[in-house]
Design an enzyme around this catalytic site. Structure first.
Site, PDB file in Angstrom:
ATOM      1  N   LYS A  89       0.824  -1.222   0.000  1.00  0.00           N
ATOM      2  CA  LYS A  89       0.000   0.000   0.000  1.00  0.00           C
ATOM      3  C   LYS A  89       0.850   1.259   0.000  1.00  0.00           C
ATOM      4  O   LYS A  89       0.614   2.172  -0.774  1.00  0.00           O
ATOM      5  CB  LYS A  89      -0.944   0.040   1.224  1.00  0.00           C
ATOM      6  CG  LYS A  89      -1.899  -1.125   1.320  1.00  0.00           C
ATOM      7  CD  LYS A  89      -2.840  -0.966   2.500  1.00  0.00           C
ATOM      8  CE  LYS A  89      -2.178  -1.019   3.860  1.00  0.00           C
ATOM      9  NZ  LYS A  89      -1.727  -2.362   4.277  1.00  0.00           N
ATOM     10  N   ARG A 128      -9.755   1.071   8.749  1.00  0.00           N
ATOM     11  CA  ARG A 128      -9.343  -0.280   9.129  1.00  0.00           C
ATOM     12  C   ARG A 128     -10.438  -1.014   9.888  1.00  0.00           C
ATOM     13  O   ARG A 128     -10.243  -2.164  10.278  1.00  0.00           O
ATOM     14  CB  ARG A 128      -8.105  -0.178  10.027  1.00  0.00           C
ATOM     15  CG  ARG A 128      -6.822  -0.654   9.360  1.00  0.00           C
ATOM     16  CD  ARG A 128      -5.711  -0.515  10.381  1.00  0.00           C
ATOM     17  NE  ARG A 128      -4.541  -1.267  10.042  1.00  0.00           N
ATOM     18  CZ  ARG A 128      -3.514  -0.789   9.344  1.00  0.00           C
ATOM     19  NH1 ARG A 128      -3.540   0.422   8.855  1.00  0.00           N
ATOM     20  NH2 ARG A 128      -2.457  -1.542   9.136  1.00  0.00           N
ATOM     21  N   ARG A 163      -0.845  -9.035  13.166  1.00  0.00           N
ATOM     22  CA  ARG A 163      -1.383  -7.986  12.271  1.00  0.00           C
ATOM     23  C   ARG A 163      -2.217  -8.608  11.158  1.00  0.00           C
ATOM     24  O   ARG A 163      -3.262  -8.073  10.786  1.00  0.00           O
ATOM     25  CB  ARG A 163      -0.236  -7.152  11.685  1.00  0.00           C
ATOM     26  CG  ARG A 163       0.286  -6.121  12.695  1.00  0.00           C
ATOM     27  CD  ARG A 163       1.705  -5.691  12.408  1.00  0.00           C
ATOM     28  NE  ARG A 163       1.864  -5.058  11.113  1.00  0.00           N
ATOM     29  CZ  ARG A 163       3.019  -5.010  10.443  1.00  0.00           C
ATOM     30  NH1 ARG A 163       4.104  -5.565  10.958  1.00  0.00           N
ATOM     31  NH2 ARG A 163       3.092  -4.401   9.293  1.00  0.00           N
ATOM     32  N   ARG A 178      11.266  -1.547  12.247  1.00  0.00           N
ATOM     33  CA  ARG A 178       9.931  -1.258  12.771  1.00  0.00           C
ATOM     34  C   ARG A 178       9.640  -2.258  13.862  1.00  0.00           C
ATOM     35  O   ARG A 178       9.755  -3.466  13.657  1.00  0.00           O
ATOM     36  CB  ARG A 178       8.901  -1.393  11.648  1.00  0.00           C
ATOM     37  CG  ARG A 178       8.495  -0.042  11.087  1.00  0.00           C
ATOM     38  CD  ARG A 178       7.523  -0.163   9.967  1.00  0.00           C
ATOM     39  NE  ARG A 178       6.240  -0.773  10.347  1.00  0.00           N
ATOM     40  CZ  ARG A 178       5.164  -0.707   9.582  1.00  0.00           C
ATOM     41  NH1 ARG A 178       5.200  -0.065   8.424  1.00  0.00           N
ATOM     42  NH2 ARG A 178       4.039  -1.283   9.966  1.00  0.00           N
ATOM     43  N   ARG A 223      11.503  -6.747   4.923  1.00  0.00           N
ATOM     44  CA  ARG A 223      11.540  -5.326   5.273  1.00  0.00           C
ATOM     45  C   ARG A 223      12.173  -5.127   6.657  1.00  0.00           C
ATOM     46  O   ARG A 223      12.880  -4.141   6.885  1.00  0.00           O
ATOM     47  CB  ARG A 223      10.115  -4.741   5.262  1.00  0.00           C
ATOM     48  CG  ARG A 223      10.116  -3.244   5.535  1.00  0.00           C
ATOM     49  CD  ARG A 223       8.745  -2.636   5.361  1.00  0.00           C
ATOM     50  NE  ARG A 223       7.846  -2.980   6.460  1.00  0.00           N
ATOM     51  CZ  ARG A 223       6.554  -2.672   6.481  1.00  0.00           C
ATOM     52  NH1 ARG A 223       5.996  -2.049   5.475  1.00  0.00           N
ATOM     53  NH2 ARG A 223       5.815  -2.993   7.519  1.00  0.00           N
TER      54      ARG A 223
HETATM   55  P1  ADP Z   1       0.759  -2.227   7.857  1.00  0.00           P
HETATM   56  O1  ADP Z   1      -0.310  -1.960   6.818  1.00  0.00           O
HETATM   57  O2  ADP Z   1       2.020  -2.762   7.285  1.00  0.00           O
HETATM   58  O3  ADP Z   1       0.276  -3.040   9.028  1.00  0.00           O
HETATM   59  P2  ADP Z   1       0.657   0.574   8.847  1.00  0.00           P
HETATM   60  O4  ADP Z   1       1.850   1.446   8.830  1.00  0.00           O
HETATM   61  O5  ADP Z   1      -0.501   0.934   7.982  1.00  0.00           O
HETATM   62  O6  ADP Z   1       1.226  -0.866   8.498  1.00  0.00           O
HETATM   63  O7  ADP Z   1       0.086   0.444  10.346  1.00  0.00           O
HETATM   64  C1  ADP Z   1       0.906   0.107  11.444  1.00  0.00           C
HETATM   65  C2  ADP Z   1       0.070   0.019  12.724  1.00  0.00           C
HETATM   66  O8  ADP Z   1      -0.506   1.317  13.028  1.00  0.00           O
HETATM   67  C3  ADP Z   1      -1.132  -0.928  12.705  1.00  0.00           C
HETATM   68  O9  ADP Z   1      -0.766  -2.269  12.981  1.00  0.00           O
HETATM   69  C4  ADP Z   1      -2.013  -0.323  13.806  1.00  0.00           C
HETATM   70  O10 ADP Z   1      -1.537  -0.653  15.091  1.00  0.00           O
HETATM   71  C5  ADP Z   1      -1.803   1.173  13.622  1.00  0.00           C
HETATM   72  N1  ADP Z   1      -2.807   1.772  12.705  1.00  0.00           N
HETATM   73  C6  ADP Z   1      -2.558   2.339  11.482  1.00  0.00           C
HETATM   74  N2  ADP Z   1      -3.688   2.787  10.913  1.00  0.00           N
HETATM   75  C7  ADP Z   1      -4.692   2.492  11.797  1.00  0.00           C
HETATM   76  C8  ADP Z   1      -6.100   2.667  11.783  1.00  0.00           C
HETATM   77  N3  ADP Z   1      -6.724   3.218  10.727  1.00  0.00           N
HETATM   78  N4  ADP Z   1      -6.824   2.244  12.855  1.00  0.00           N
HETATM   79  C9  ADP Z   1      -6.221   1.681  13.906  1.00  0.00           C
HETATM   80  N5  ADP Z   1      -4.898   1.472  13.990  1.00  0.00           N
HETATM   81  C10 ADP Z   1      -4.127   1.863  12.952  1.00  0.00           C
END
Ligand code: ADP
Length: 189
Positions: free
Chosen positions: A14, A89, A145, A134, A128
Protein backbone atom coordinates in the site's frame (compact mmCIF):
# COMPACT_ATOMS: atom_id res chain seq x y z
CA UNK A 1 -11.74 15.93 -5.78
CA UNK A 2 -10.51 12.38 -6.18
CA UNK A 3 -10.44 10.25 -3.05
CA UNK A 4 -9.05 6.74 -3.14
CA UNK A 5 -8.69 4.15 -0.40
CA UNK A 6 -5.73 1.87 -0.97
CA UNK A 7 -6.51 -1.26 0.97
CA UNK A 8 -5.02 -4.65 1.72
CA UNK A 9 -3.26 -6.70 4.37
CA UNK A 10 0.04 -5.63 5.94
CA UNK A 11 2.83 -6.12 3.42
CA UNK A 12 0.57 -5.85 0.37
CA UNK A 13 2.46 -2.78 -0.90
CA UNK A 14 0.00 0.00 0.00
CA UNK A 15 2.66 2.50 1.03
CA UNK A 16 4.79 2.00 -2.10
CA UNK A 17 1.83 2.30 -4.46
CA UNK A 18 0.25 5.21 -2.55
CA UNK A 19 3.38 7.35 -2.99
CA UNK A 20 3.42 6.79 -6.76
CA UNK A 21 -0.32 7.50 -7.08
CA UNK A 22 -0.06 10.65 -4.97
CA UNK A 23 2.62 12.00 -7.35
CA UNK A 24 0.81 11.02 -10.51
CA UNK A 25 -2.66 12.29 -9.56
CA UNK A 26 -1.59 15.17 -7.26
CA UNK A 27 -3.24 13.69 -4.22
CA UNK A 28 -2.25 13.99 -0.58
CA UNK A 29 -0.92 10.66 0.70
CA UNK A 30 -2.43 10.11 4.13
CA UNK A 31 -0.91 7.07 5.82
CA UNK A 32 -2.31 6.66 9.33
CA UNK A 33 0.56 4.26 10.13
CA UNK A 34 3.12 6.96 9.19
CA UNK A 35 1.27 9.62 11.20
CA UNK A 36 1.12 7.30 14.23
CA UNK A 37 4.85 6.50 13.93
CA UNK A 38 5.72 10.20 13.86
CA UNK A 39 3.46 10.83 16.88
CA UNK A 40 5.26 7.98 18.66
CA UNK A 41 8.72 9.27 17.88
CA UNK A 42 7.72 12.81 18.94
CA UNK A 43 6.38 11.34 22.20
CA UNK A 44 3.03 13.15 22.03
CA UNK A 45 0.16 11.97 24.28
CA UNK A 46 -1.42 10.24 21.26
CA UNK A 47 1.94 8.65 20.35
CA UNK A 48 2.39 7.35 23.90
CA UNK A 49 -1.08 5.86 23.91
CA UNK A 50 -0.74 4.37 20.40
CA UNK A 51 2.60 2.67 21.04
CA UNK A 52 1.10 -0.10 23.17
CA UNK A 53 -1.31 -1.06 20.40
CA UNK A 54 1.05 -0.66 17.44
CA UNK A 55 3.85 -2.73 19.01
CA UNK A 56 1.44 -5.61 19.63
CA UNK A 57 -0.07 -5.37 16.15
CA UNK A 58 -3.46 -4.34 17.54
CA UNK A 59 -5.57 -1.49 16.20
CA UNK A 60 -5.41 1.91 17.87
CA UNK A 61 -8.95 2.79 19.12
CA UNK A 62 -11.26 4.22 16.44
CA UNK A 63 -11.89 7.51 18.24
CA UNK A 64 -8.15 8.30 18.48
CA UNK A 65 -7.48 7.46 14.84
CA UNK A 66 -10.50 9.36 13.50
CA UNK A 67 -9.62 12.45 15.53
CA UNK A 68 -6.07 12.28 14.17
CA UNK A 69 -7.36 11.87 10.62
CA UNK A 70 -9.58 14.97 10.84
CA UNK A 71 -6.63 16.92 12.19
CA UNK A 72 -4.37 15.95 9.26
CA UNK A 73 -7.09 16.59 6.66
CA UNK A 74 -7.82 20.02 8.13
CA UNK A 75 -4.16 20.91 7.62
CA UNK A 76 -4.51 20.27 3.87
CA UNK A 77 -7.65 22.13 2.81
CA UNK A 78 -6.28 22.72 -0.70
CA UNK A 79 -5.51 19.08 -1.50
CA UNK A 80 -6.89 17.91 -4.85
CA UNK A 81 -7.94 14.74 -3.08
CA UNK A 82 -6.59 12.14 -0.71
CA UNK A 83 -5.13 8.72 -1.02
CA UNK A 84 -5.95 6.95 2.21
CA UNK A 85 -3.38 4.29 3.14
CA UNK A 86 -4.15 2.25 6.25
CA UNK A 87 -7.51 3.91 6.84
CA UNK A 88 -10.31 2.86 7.24
CA UNK A 89 -9.34 -0.28 9.13
CA UNK A 90 -12.74 -1.01 10.72
CA UNK A 91 -16.31 -0.65 9.43
CA UNK A 92 -16.80 2.01 12.10
CA UNK A 93 -13.93 4.04 10.60
CA UNK A 94 -15.40 3.56 7.10
CA UNK A 95 -18.77 4.92 8.26
CA UNK A 96 -17.05 7.86 9.90
CA UNK A 97 -15.11 8.64 6.73
CA UNK A 98 -18.23 8.49 4.58
CA UNK A 99 -20.07 10.93 6.84
CA UNK A 100 -17.13 13.31 7.06
CA UNK A 101 -16.58 13.39 3.29
CA UNK A 102 -20.33 13.83 2.66
CA UNK A 103 -20.23 16.94 4.86
CA UNK A 104 -17.43 18.25 2.63
CA UNK A 105 -19.53 17.47 -0.47
CA UNK A 106 -17.32 14.62 -1.60
CA UNK A 107 -16.91 10.85 -1.25
CA UNK A 108 -14.59 7.88 -1.65
CA UNK A 109 -14.46 7.10 -5.35
CA UNK A 110 -12.71 3.72 -5.24
CA UNK A 111 -11.62 1.12 -2.72
CA UNK A 112 -8.63 -0.53 -4.35
CA UNK A 113 -7.66 -3.77 -2.66
CA UNK A 114 -4.20 -5.25 -3.22
CA UNK A 115 -4.51 -9.04 -3.09
CA UNK A 116 -1.40 -10.89 -1.98
CA UNK A 117 -1.31 -14.40 -0.49
CA UNK A 118 -0.36 -14.78 3.14
CA UNK A 119 2.97 -16.59 2.66
CA UNK A 120 4.20 -13.77 0.39
CA UNK A 121 3.07 -11.12 2.93
CA UNK A 122 5.10 -12.70 5.71
CA UNK A 123 8.11 -13.06 3.40
CA UNK A 124 7.95 -9.37 2.38
CA UNK A 125 7.50 -8.11 5.94
CA UNK A 126 10.36 -10.20 7.32
CA UNK A 127 12.50 -8.92 4.48
CA UNK A 128 11.54 -5.33 5.27
CA UNK A 129 12.47 -5.97 8.92
CA UNK A 130 16.07 -6.50 7.78
CA UNK A 131 16.13 -3.09 6.04
CA UNK A 132 14.08 -0.92 8.42
CA UNK A 133 13.66 -1.34 12.14
CA UNK A 134 9.93 -1.26 12.77
CA UNK A 135 9.04 -2.61 16.18
CA UNK A 136 6.01 -4.37 14.68
CA UNK A 137 7.91 -6.31 12.00
CA UNK A 138 8.75 -9.37 14.13
CA UNK A 139 7.26 -12.72 13.10
CA UNK A 140 4.92 -12.87 16.09
CA UNK A 141 3.58 -9.33 15.62
CA UNK A 142 3.32 -9.79 11.84
CA UNK A 143 1.14 -12.87 12.38
CA UNK A 144 -1.06 -10.89 14.76
CA UNK A 145 -1.38 -7.99 12.27
CA UNK A 146 -2.53 -10.42 9.59
CA UNK A 147 -5.04 -11.99 12.00
CA UNK A 148 -6.35 -8.53 12.99
CA UNK A 149 -6.64 -7.67 9.29
CA UNK A 150 -8.75 -10.75 8.59
CA UNK A 151 -11.01 -10.29 11.62
CA UNK A 152 -11.47 -6.53 11.93
CA UNK A 153 -10.33 -4.92 8.69
CA UNK A 154 -11.41 -7.23 5.83
CA UNK A 155 -15.15 -6.58 6.61
CA UNK A 156 -14.57 -3.02 5.34
CA UNK A 157 -14.60 -4.56 1.84
CA UNK A 158 -18.26 -5.59 2.27
CA UNK A 159 -19.10 -2.06 3.36
CA UNK A 160 -17.74 -0.55 0.10
CA UNK A 161 -19.07 -3.41 -2.05
CA UNK A 162 -22.63 -2.31 -1.34
CA UNK A 163 -21.80 1.01 -3.04
CA UNK A 164 -20.14 -0.75 -6.02
CA UNK A 165 -16.76 0.73 -5.15
CA UNK A 166 -14.75 -2.41 -4.51
CA UNK A 167 -11.93 -3.12 -6.99
CA UNK A 168 -9.67 -6.09 -6.27
CA UNK A 169 -6.21 -5.90 -7.86
CA UNK A 170 -3.55 -8.59 -8.15
CA UNK A 171 -0.77 -7.30 -5.88
CA UNK A 172 1.85 -9.71 -7.22
CA UNK A 173 4.24 -8.39 -9.88
CA UNK A 174 6.67 -5.52 -10.28
CA UNK A 175 5.86 -2.15 -8.67
CA UNK A 176 5.15 -0.82 -12.16
CA UNK A 177 2.84 -3.70 -13.13
CA UNK A 178 0.79 -3.26 -9.96
CA UNK A 179 0.73 0.52 -10.48
CA UNK A 180 -0.62 0.07 -14.02
CA UNK A 181 -3.43 -2.18 -12.75
CA UNK A 182 -4.43 0.47 -10.20
CA UNK A 183 -4.22 3.28 -12.76
CA UNK A 184 -6.54 1.33 -15.06
CA UNK A 185 -9.20 1.35 -12.31
CA UNK A 186 -8.73 5.05 -11.56
CA UNK A 187 -8.94 6.00 -15.23
CA UNK A 188 -12.52 4.66 -15.31
CA UNK A 189 -13.56 7.49 -12.97
P1 ADP B 1 0.76 -2.23 7.86
O1 ADP B 1 -0.31 -1.96 6.82
O2 ADP B 1 2.02 -2.76 7.29
O3 ADP B 1 0.28 -3.04 9.03
P2 ADP B 1 0.66 0.57 8.85
O4 ADP B 1 1.85 1.45 8.83
O5 ADP B 1 -0.50 0.93 7.98
O6 ADP B 1 1.23 -0.87 8.50
O7 ADP B 1 0.09 0.44 10.35
C1 ADP B 1 0.91 0.11 11.44
C2 ADP B 1 0.07 0.02 12.72
O8 ADP B 1 -0.51 1.32 13.03
C3 ADP B 1 -1.13 -0.93 12.71
O9 ADP B 1 -0.77 -2.27 12.98
C4 ADP B 1 -2.01 -0.32 13.81
O10 ADP B 1 -1.54 -0.65 15.09
C5 ADP B 1 -1.80 1.17 13.62
N1 ADP B 1 -2.81 1.77 12.71
C6 ADP B 1 -2.56 2.34 11.48
N2 ADP B 1 -3.69 2.79 10.91
C7 ADP B 1 -4.69 2.49 11.80
C8 ADP B 1 -6.10 2.67 11.78
N3 ADP B 1 -6.72 3.22 10.73
N4 ADP B 1 -6.82 2.24 12.85
C9 ADP B 1 -6.22 1.68 13.91
N5 ADP B 1 -4.90 1.47 13.99
C10 ADP B 1 -4.13 1.86 12.95
Amino acid sequence: MLNIVLFGPPGAGKGTQAKILADRYHLYHLSTGDVLRSEMSAGTPLGKKARGYVEKGELVPDEDVTEMLVCVMDKHPDAGGFIFDGFPRTTQQAKFLRKMLLEKGTEIHDLIVLDVEEKELVRRLLNRAKLESRADDTREVIENRIRVYKEQTAPVIDYYSQFGKYHPINGIGTVEEVHNRIAAVISQQ
